[in-house]
Design a protein around this motif. Sequence first.
Motif, short mmCIF file in Angstrom:
data_model
loop_
_atom_site.label_atom_id
_atom_site.label_comp_id
_atom_site.label_asym_id
_atom_site.label_seq_id
_atom_site.Cartn_x
_atom_site.Cartn_y
_atom_site.Cartn_z
N GLY A 148 -31.42 37.62 20.63
CA GLY A 148 -32.26 37.43 21.82
C GLY A 148 -31.71 36.38 22.77
O GLY A 148 -31.46 36.66 23.96
N PRO A 149 -31.52 35.14 22.33
CA PRO A 149 -30.98 34.12 23.24
C PRO A 149 -29.58 34.43 23.75
O PRO A 149 -29.26 34.11 24.90
N ILE A 150 -28.73 35.04 22.92
CA ILE A 150 -27.39 35.38 23.38
C ILE A 150 -27.46 36.37 24.53
O ILE A 150 -26.80 36.20 25.57
N ALA A 151 -28.24 37.44 24.35
CA ALA A 151 -28.38 38.43 25.42
C ALA A 151 -29.02 37.82 26.65
O ALA A 151 -28.62 38.12 27.79
N LEU A 152 -30.00 36.95 26.46
CA LEU A 152 -30.68 36.32 27.60
C LEU A 152 -29.69 35.51 28.43
O LEU A 152 -29.64 35.64 29.67
N VAL A 153 -28.91 34.66 27.78
CA VAL A 153 -28.00 33.77 28.51
C VAL A 153 -26.91 34.57 29.22
O VAL A 153 -26.64 34.37 30.42
#
Length: 292
Positions: A148-153
Motif C-alpha cells: 500500500g505505501p509503496i504504491a501510494l508514494v
Amino acid sequence: MPALASRRNRRPDLSAAPDPTAPATPSPYKVTGARVLRSEWAKFWSLRSSWITLGVAVFLLVLFGTIAGYTYSADAVASGGPPGPGSGSGDSDAVGLALTGVSFAQLAVGVLGVLLAAGEYSTGMIRSTLAAVPRRLPVLWSKAAVIGPIALVLTTLGALAAFQLGTPGLDGEKIALSLADDGVLRSLAGAGLYLGLVAVFGVALGMLLRSSAGAIAALVGVLLILPGLASLLPDAWYDTLSPYFPSNAGSAVYALHQSSDALSPGAGLAVFAGWVALALAGAAYRLTRTDA
C-alpha cells in the motif's frame, strides 16, 4: 584387565541429562509483527515482477497524462472532434488530463497486489509462510502494509510528474493550472492514495480467491466492468447506486471539481476504503478458517 572391568562397570552420569519435565527454553527468535513485515518487505523486493509492474504503473501514469496535455485542443472539442487522450475532455481541467493514466495504472498496481498474495498459493510457498507464522493474520496485514505505501508514494510521484510534464502542452489554454492553484495538490495526492488502496484491494482479492487468474478477473470486473453493467439498471436505481461503485467512488477521491452525480472526495475515500476493508475482512476470515 582391572581397568577394563572398571570401565565396563562404570555407569553413565545422568545428572547432566536434560530433564524432560523442565520448561523449554524460549527461542530468541520470536514471531513478531515487525519481523513478519520485514520478511514480506524482503519477499516483495526480491521478485522481479514487483519492479516491472510498479515501473509499468508509473510509466503508464506519466505517459498518458503527458500525451493528454499535449493533444488537448479546445477548438477540436468545440467542433465535436473525435475523442482522444485530451480532446475528449472539453469540460475537464488540467488535473483531469494529467490523471488520464489512472485507469491504466490501477490495473497494474491491482495485479501486483494479486500476484503478491495469490502467487504464493500457486507456487505452494504459502505453506512455508504459514508454518513460520502460525497465527496467519500478520501475513495478510504485512502484505497490505508493504504494498500500500509503496504504491501510494510511487504513483503520487508519477501523478506529479504527469502534471508537470503535461503543463507546457496546455500553455495558453483556459483549463491550464499550476501546482499552486486550489485543489491541485490534493487531487494529485488523492490519485496516489486511490492507487495505493487499489493495490491493497488486489492483495485482499488474491488472499480471498487464492487464484491469480480468478483474482485478476474479479479485480477487472469490479473496477471496470461493473459500472458498465450497472447502466442496464433502471435510471432511478443507477443514479442512486452508481456513485457507490468502487471505481466511481475512487475517482471522486482525485477529482478536482465535484460533479452533481458524484460523491465528495472525502465521501468517495470513505466508500472505497469500505470496499477494501470488506475484501480484507473476507480474506482474513478465509485465511484463518480454511487450510492453505
